[in-house]
Scaffold this motif. Structure first.
Motif, PDB file in Angstrom:
ATOM      1  N   ASP A 101      34.267  39.553  34.290  1.00 40.65           N
ATOM      2  CA  ASP A 101      35.530  39.896  34.925  1.00 40.65           C
ATOM      3  C   ASP A 101      35.319  40.663  36.232  1.00 40.65           C
ATOM      4  O   ASP A 101      36.174  40.642  37.101  1.00 40.65           O
ATOM      5  N   ARG A 124      35.404  38.440  39.368  1.00 40.17           N
ATOM      6  CA  ARG A 124      36.746  37.900  39.594  1.00 40.17           C
ATOM      7  C   ARG A 124      37.670  38.974  40.177  1.00 40.17           C
ATOM      8  O   ARG A 124      38.428  38.715  41.102  1.00 40.17           O
ATOM      9  N   ARG A 125      37.580  40.190  39.654  1.00 38.95           N
ATOM     10  CA  ARG A 125      38.431  41.277  40.144  1.00 38.95           C
ATOM     11  C   ARG A 125      38.046  41.689  41.562  1.00 38.95           C
ATOM     12  O   ARG A 125      38.914  41.948  42.391  1.00 38.95           O
ATOM     13  N   ARG A 160      36.606  39.780  43.756  1.00 39.27           N
ATOM     14  CA  ARG A 160      36.993  38.660  44.622  1.00 39.27           C
ATOM     15  C   ARG A 160      38.493  38.693  44.918  1.00 39.27           C
ATOM     16  O   ARG A 160      38.932  38.450  46.036  1.00 39.27           O
ATOM     17  N   ALA A 161      39.294  39.021  43.906  1.00 42.71           N
ATOM     18  CA  ALA A 161      40.749  39.108  44.095  1.00 42.71           C
ATOM     19  C   ALA A 161      41.092  40.248  45.056  1.00 42.71           C
ATOM     20  O   ALA A 161      41.952  40.100  45.928  1.00 42.71           O
ATOM     21  N   ALA A 217      40.090  39.095  48.601  1.00 40.99           N
ATOM     22  CA  ALA A 217      41.043  38.116  49.129  1.00 40.99           C
ATOM     23  C   ALA A 217      42.339  38.802  49.547  1.00 40.99           C
ATOM     24  O   ALA A 217      42.913  38.489  50.595  1.00 40.99           O
ATOM     25  N   SER A 218      42.786  39.770  48.748  1.00 39.23           N
ATOM     26  CA  SER A 218      44.000  40.505  49.074  1.00 39.23           C
ATOM     27  C   SER A 218      43.836  41.304  50.364  1.00 39.23           C
ATOM     28  O   SER A 218      44.738  41.345  51.200  1.00 39.23           O
ATOM     29  N   ASP A 230      35.915  30.973  52.059  1.00 42.28           N
ATOM     30  CA  ASP A 230      35.470  31.568  50.798  1.00 42.28           C
ATOM     31  C   ASP A 230      34.248  32.458  51.002  1.00 42.28           C
ATOM     32  O   ASP A 230      34.077  33.445  50.295  1.00 42.28           O
TER      33      ASP A 230
END
Length: 79
Positions: free
Chosen positions: A13, A16-17, A19-20, A23-24, A40
């Motif tokens: 996780d 993924r966190r 990366r989020a 991106a934000s 990316d």
């Protein structure tokens, strides 16, 4: 007083966190001036930087908390 921050999370996780969050930050313009979609590779690079920064801060705090940098006699270590 809130106490120390939680240790860095383990598991799939984390990526993924991070990366989020990256991106934000890119979407909001907080990480530079982007128009339109961002590659990316930029998201991955920023996510890696954010995780490195978090881990470095966490472990620096842990080291400082336990009195790091002093030997058993209580003197500063030298090189």
């Amino acid at each position: 007083h809130g106490g120390p921050p939680p240790p860095p999370p383990l598991g799939g996780d984390v990526g993924r966190r991070a990366r989020a969050a990256a991106a934000s930050a890119l979407d909001s313009g907080a990480a530079g001036d982007y128009e339109g979609a961002h590659p990316d590779a930029d998201v991955d690079e920023l996510a890696n930087l954010l995780m490195a920064w978090y881990y470095a801060g966490y472990y620096t705090g842990q080291y400082s908390k336990r009195g790091g940098g002093e030997d058993e006699a209580g003197e500063e270590g030298g090189y």
